[in-house]
Enzyme design. Sequence first.
Site, PDB file in Angstrom:
ATOM      1  N   LYS A  22      -7.682 -14.055  -2.314  1.00  0.00           N
ATOM      2  CA  LYS A  22      -8.417 -12.989  -2.317  1.00  0.00           C
ATOM      3  C   LYS A  22      -8.894 -12.497  -3.468  1.00  0.00           C
ATOM      4  O   LYS A  22      -9.430 -12.316  -3.911  1.00  0.00           O
ATOM      5  CB  LYS A  22      -7.953 -11.787  -0.990  1.00  0.00           C
ATOM      6  CG  LYS A  22      -8.806 -10.363  -1.073  1.00  0.00           C
ATOM      7  CD  LYS A  22      -8.519  -9.441  -0.501  1.00  0.00           C
ATOM      8  CE  LYS A  22      -6.981  -8.740  -0.948  1.00  0.00           C
ATOM      9  NZ  LYS A  22      -7.339  -7.515  -2.052  1.00  0.00           N
ATOM     10  N   ASN A  23      -7.099 -12.177  -4.701  1.00  0.00           N
ATOM     11  CA  ASN A  23      -7.532 -11.895  -5.278  1.00  0.00           C
ATOM     12  C   ASN A  23      -7.868 -12.534  -6.720  1.00  0.00           C
ATOM     13  O   ASN A  23      -7.790 -12.073  -7.508  1.00  0.00           O
ATOM     14  CB  ASN A  23      -6.447 -11.098  -6.079  1.00  0.00           C
ATOM     15  CG  ASN A  23      -6.077  -9.600  -4.546  1.00  0.00           C
ATOM     16  OD1 ASN A  23      -6.761  -9.809  -4.494  1.00  0.00           O
ATOM     17  ND2 ASN A  23      -4.658  -8.909  -4.892  1.00  0.00           N
ATOM     18  N   ARG A  93     -12.343  -1.717  -4.423  1.00  0.00           N
ATOM     19  CA  ARG A  93     -12.360  -1.186  -5.461  1.00  0.00           C
ATOM     20  C   ARG A  93     -12.695  -2.352  -6.180  1.00  0.00           C
ATOM     21  O   ARG A  93     -12.885  -2.074  -7.595  1.00  0.00           O
ATOM     22  CB  ARG A  93     -11.253  -0.510  -5.442  1.00  0.00           C
ATOM     23  CG  ARG A  93     -10.212   0.659  -5.451  1.00  0.00           C
ATOM     24  CD  ARG A  93      -9.203   0.976  -5.409  1.00  0.00           C
ATOM     25  NE  ARG A  93      -8.845   0.705  -6.851  1.00  0.00           N
ATOM     26  CZ  ARG A  93      -9.082   1.976  -7.448  1.00  0.00           C
ATOM     27  NH1 ARG A  93      -9.461   3.212  -6.590  1.00  0.00           N
ATOM     28  NH2 ARG A  93      -9.020   2.170  -8.781  1.00  0.00           N
ATOM     29  N   CYS A 117      -7.881   6.048  -3.945  1.00  0.00           N
ATOM     30  CA  CYS A 117      -7.326   5.716  -2.850  1.00  0.00           C
ATOM     31  C   CYS A 117      -6.182   5.509  -1.742  1.00  0.00           C
ATOM     32  O   CYS A 117      -5.550   6.059  -2.636  1.00  0.00           O
ATOM     33  CB  CYS A 117      -7.974   3.840  -2.816  1.00  0.00           C
ATOM     34  SG  CYS A 117      -6.020   3.120  -3.018  1.00  0.00           S
ATOM     35  N   ARG A 122      -4.873   5.154  -9.031  1.00  0.00           N
ATOM     36  CA  ARG A 122      -5.752   3.849  -9.648  1.00  0.00           C
ATOM     37  C   ARG A 122      -7.430   4.436 -10.524  1.00  0.00           C
ATOM     38  O   ARG A 122      -8.182   4.207 -10.052  1.00  0.00           O
ATOM     39  CB  ARG A 122      -6.327   2.969  -8.225  1.00  0.00           C
ATOM     40  CG  ARG A 122      -5.204   2.390  -7.539  1.00  0.00           C
ATOM     41  CD  ARG A 122      -4.935   2.084  -6.232  1.00  0.00           C
ATOM     42  NE  ARG A 122      -5.774   0.075  -6.804  1.00  0.00           N
ATOM     43  CZ  ARG A 122      -6.175  -0.752  -5.925  1.00  0.00           C
ATOM     44  NH1 ARG A 122      -5.940  -0.384  -4.193  1.00  0.00           N
ATOM     45  NH2 ARG A 122      -6.339  -2.312  -6.342  1.00  0.00           N
ATOM     46  N   ASP A 306       2.337  -6.590  -4.125  1.00  0.00           N
ATOM     47  CA  ASP A 306       1.185  -6.726  -2.876  1.00  0.00           C
ATOM     48  C   ASP A 306       2.363  -7.634  -1.805  1.00  0.00           C
ATOM     49  O   ASP A 306       1.618  -7.810  -0.323  1.00  0.00           O
ATOM     50  CB  ASP A 306       0.217  -7.296  -3.008  1.00  0.00           C
ATOM     51  CG  ASP A 306      -0.488  -7.565  -3.544  1.00  0.00           C
ATOM     52  OD1 ASP A 306      -0.728  -6.187  -3.181  1.00  0.00           O
ATOM     53  OD2 ASP A 306      -1.530  -8.372  -3.631  1.00  0.00           O
ATOM     54  N   VAL A 328       5.011  -0.227  -9.370  1.00  0.00           N
ATOM     55  CA  VAL A 328       2.830  -0.508  -9.686  1.00  0.00           C
ATOM     56  C   VAL A 328       2.405   1.263  -9.619  1.00  0.00           C
ATOM     57  O   VAL A 328       1.074   1.820 -10.508  1.00  0.00           O
ATOM     58  CB  VAL A 328       2.795  -1.754  -9.848  1.00  0.00           C
ATOM     59  CG1 VAL A 328       1.425  -1.932  -9.804  1.00  0.00           C
ATOM     60  CG2 VAL A 328       3.689  -2.529  -9.778  1.00  0.00           C
TER      61      VAL A 328
END
Length: 419
Positions: A22-23, A93, A117, A122, A306, A328
Amino acid sequence: MDKLIITGGEVLEGEIRISGAKNAVLPIMAATLLADSPVTIRNIPHLHDVTTTMELLGRMGVHLTLNEKMDIVVDATTIHSLYAPYELVRTMRSSILVLGPMLSRFGRADVSLPGGCAIGSRPVNLHIKGLQAMGAEVEVINGYIRARVGRLKGARLVMDLVTVTGTENLMMAATLAEGTTLIENAAREPEVTDLANCLNCMGAKISGAGTDTIVIEGVERLSGIEYKVLPDRIEAGSYLVAAAITGGHVKLKDTRPDIMDAVLQSLREAGADITVGDDWIELHMHGKRPRAVDVSTAPYPAFPTDMQAQFTALNAVSEGTGTITETVFENRFMHVQEMQRMGAKIQLKGNTAISKGVERLTGAQVMATDLRASASLVLAGLVADGETTIDRIYHIDRGYERIEEKLAQLGANIRRVPG
Ligand code: EPU
């Protein structure tokens, strides 16, 4: 809204294929805006975020088609609107990733500010600061980032903190800038490197991706190519935890163990027997209960934020006490309260979750408001007595391709119920 219903207690066994990341696919889709001919993207994961990005590009006038192999062909030559509206940016985002490419290629961009979010505030101040350093005029008006420039100019950008999409946005912007750009304290995530590889295939001159200093020599134009997206290391890690938590034995295909060191190391500490090849990973628990581990999240190559929620689920049912520290994001522990409702003994102290593992959780009706937290509740449901119902699973569909089918293939008792 669809729900997932899981009956816990099955030991996961079998083989599955890991999807494209996905990223990685989201920034690569944004990068197609830089090309003056069509780009074909292969290994596309079927995710809600990919559909949203297609919608965003489509609204700009970009022409998108799916070929017979389900590759996406993106032709940005038909673009007519340099505008990313609030209603799309708000839901995803990563839409902010169109800012750098639009501005660099067309000299203007109006992109909604994403807003807060579920996992923290963020901000995108570093994206904006970097573009300003490259000569753009950027203002925030009525909730929109309004950016204008003749042609961006190469600059030395020292990032105040490590940001993944910030690095990606500025790297994309710099490809068509005049002169050379240096990004220092750059994110080293494999998805940044994948984007750089894709841009280089398109004709960009980027070196140093994967290190903390990226050098981009601006070029006049980028052109269309065919590019295969990197496998998803977070999806892979999530299925490995699913196997570990149930005392199971799985093999993942089409994956990349070389970009998963920190996660594989923590799973070995938890007692997993792991073997790897170039593109596969096998995890065997030999029927044992996992041991609790201590992890602390940080930018790559350290342990990924993640994967934090999934390891919180693992610790919840492991032998002993483990601590999970999130460095993070400021607010990424929403799964903890839900797991407590399932009988987990987790104490939150600031940004650390301390778990005293219990033998089994108990099924409950749960929900979460972000992707990885929702996935961690699925994992918890796999080791809960009775039925666990997970609500609001559109979060999961944003980032996991057919999660219930893949888990069912490994023997989980899971089904999707239309809401
Ligand atoms: N930050 C700032 N200012 C900025 C940019 C970031 O203060 O201008 C802060 C953030 O608030 C955060 C930290 O820097 O505290 C790191 O955030 P980063 O910018 O790296 O996150 P991101 O680029 O918005 C990407 C992934 C996330 C992943 C993070 C960290 C994509 C599309 N998203 O987000 O993925 O958690 O990097 O690795 O690549 C997910 O897949 O579930 C997900 C949330």
